[in-house]
Design an enzyme around this catalytic site. Sequence first.
Site, PDB file in Angstrom:
ATOM      1  N   LYS A  13     -58.850  33.258 -40.254  1.00  0.00           N
ATOM      2  CA  LYS A  13     -59.282  33.446 -41.311  1.00  0.00           C
ATOM      3  C   LYS A  13     -59.506  31.396 -41.878  1.00  0.00           C
ATOM      4  O   LYS A  13     -60.072  31.651 -43.589  1.00  0.00           O
ATOM      5  CB  LYS A  13     -57.509  33.455 -41.922  1.00  0.00           C
ATOM      6  N   ARG A  88     -47.022  30.527 -46.157  1.00  0.00           N
ATOM      7  CA  ARG A  88     -47.475  31.286 -44.945  1.00  0.00           C
ATOM      8  C   ARG A  88     -45.757  31.768 -44.969  1.00  0.00           C
ATOM      9  O   ARG A  88     -45.116  31.890 -44.589  1.00  0.00           O
ATOM     10  CB  ARG A  88     -47.272  29.449 -44.101  1.00  0.00           C
ATOM     11  N   ARG A 127     -59.462  27.814 -26.704  1.00  0.00           N
ATOM     12  CA  ARG A 127     -60.188  26.955 -27.907  1.00  0.00           C
ATOM     13  C   ARG A 127     -59.998  25.150 -27.466  1.00  0.00           C
ATOM     14  O   ARG A 127     -58.918  24.487 -27.254  1.00  0.00           O
ATOM     15  CB  ARG A 127     -59.270  26.899 -29.056  1.00  0.00           C
ATOM     16  N   ARG A 160     -55.370  21.428 -28.342  1.00  0.00           N
ATOM     17  CA  ARG A 160     -54.988  20.877 -28.970  1.00  0.00           C
ATOM     18  C   ARG A 160     -53.648  21.156 -27.975  1.00  0.00           C
ATOM     19  O   ARG A 160     -53.188  21.981 -28.239  1.00  0.00           O
ATOM     20  CB  ARG A 160     -54.960  21.176 -30.503  1.00  0.00           C
ATOM     21  N   ARG A 171     -46.040  30.553 -31.957  1.00  0.00           N
ATOM     22  CA  ARG A 171     -46.833  30.485 -32.920  1.00  0.00           C
ATOM     23  C   ARG A 171     -46.735  31.955 -34.232  1.00  0.00           C
ATOM     24  O   ARG A 171     -46.818  32.310 -34.829  1.00  0.00           O
ATOM     25  CB  ARG A 171     -48.095  30.095 -33.484  1.00  0.00           C
TER      26      ARG A 171
HETATM   27  P1  AMP Z   1     -53.364  25.497 -39.188  1.00  0.00           P
HETATM   28  O1  AMP Z   1     -54.262  24.787 -38.882  1.00  0.00           O
HETATM   29  O2  AMP Z   1     -53.506  26.393 -40.902  1.00  0.00           O
HETATM   30  O3  AMP Z   1     -53.105  26.898 -38.270  1.00  0.00           O
HETATM   31  O4  AMP Z   1     -51.530  24.736 -38.910  1.00  0.00           O
HETATM   32  C1  AMP Z   1     -51.564  24.812 -37.462  1.00  0.00           C
HETATM   33  C2  AMP Z   1     -50.244  24.091 -37.682  1.00  0.00           C
HETATM   34  O5  AMP Z   1     -49.899  23.291 -39.069  1.00  0.00           O
HETATM   35  C3  AMP Z   1     -48.752  25.091 -38.686  1.00  0.00           C
HETATM   36  O6  AMP Z   1     -48.749  25.839 -37.387  1.00  0.00           O
HETATM   37  C4  AMP Z   1     -47.899  25.141 -39.443  1.00  0.00           C
HETATM   38  O7  AMP Z   1     -46.692  23.832 -38.095  1.00  0.00           O
HETATM   39  C5  AMP Z   1     -48.676  23.417 -40.155  1.00  0.00           C
HETATM   40  N1  AMP Z   1     -48.637  23.929 -41.757  1.00  0.00           N
HETATM   41  C6  AMP Z   1     -49.610  24.334 -41.987  1.00  0.00           C
HETATM   42  N2  AMP Z   1     -49.870  25.359 -42.774  1.00  0.00           N
HETATM   43  C7  AMP Z   1     -48.307  25.352 -42.609  1.00  0.00           C
HETATM   44  C8  AMP Z   1     -47.688  26.322 -43.877  1.00  0.00           C
HETATM   45  N3  AMP Z   1     -48.655  26.176 -45.259  1.00  0.00           N
HETATM   46  N4  AMP Z   1     -46.262  26.217 -44.572  1.00  0.00           N
HETATM   47  C9  AMP Z   1     -46.104  25.148 -43.291  1.00  0.00           C
HETATM   48  N5  AMP Z   1     -46.132  24.411 -42.292  1.00  0.00           N
HETATM   49  C10 AMP Z   1     -47.908  24.935 -42.395  1.00  0.00           C
END
Ligand code: AMP
Length: 213
Positions: A13, A88, A127, A160, A171
């Site tokens: 996404k 989320r 990744r 990462r 996750r």
């Molecule tokens: P992403 O890069 O969007 O996959 O986000 C990486 C991590 O950031 C996630 O696994 C969460 O720990 C945190 N995170 C990002 N966006 C949110 C959100 N809207 N609500 C809660 N945690 C978030």
Amino acid sequence: MVIIMLGAPGAGKGTQAERICAEYSLPHISTGDIFRANIKGNTELGKEAKSYMDRGELVPDELTVRILKDRVSQDDCAKGYVLDGFPRTIPQAEALDEMLKSSGIAADHAIDVEVPDENIIRRMGGRRSCPSCGRIYHIEYAKPAKEGICDNCGTALVIRDDDRDETVRNRLSVYHEQTQPLIEYYKKSGILEEVDGTQSPDSVFEAVKKILG
Ligand code: AMP
């Protein structure tokens, strides 16, 4: 135009959000990127977010909604934006609805990029990221010219913390429990669109463009 990107972590996404932003000249709002920038800058927010992110858990709603509100209140978001990784949870979606309502607008599209869990585990396990410039590679699908080295800045690539196998599985279970209910939420509000995320990024983007018109 306000567009919400939905989908499991690693569904692609973020890639689609970037393309939409380039095509329609909209800012790309990624809460994950905002948290990572804060971790890099060693801020208080970054320190708090990191403890959740490293375990594959969600950062608490209150903190996440606060940083989102802060970001979309900036001038560049006045004409709309693409949300990548927010909301989320149902409470985050409700907070977003309330925020948009108070500015007299509604979200236009919620696009769900669908990819089965097995594909996600394969994608994310391969990744690699550059700890210096943030560029993302994949050991099968997006190799750097020299193995393990960033093409952009020559730094050694790393996995990462939130891409590690046990974190990816956590996750995914967090996604199914807390984020997947948003699909029903946006179906009810009539703005949900689904695309098959197992196709190539170009084909997924073609499907996305058809939706956006
Ligand atoms: P992403 O890069 O969007 O996959 O986000 C990486 C991590 O950031 C996630 O696994 C969460 O720990 C945190 N995170 C990002 N966006 C949110 C959100 N809207 N609500 C809660 N945690 C978030």
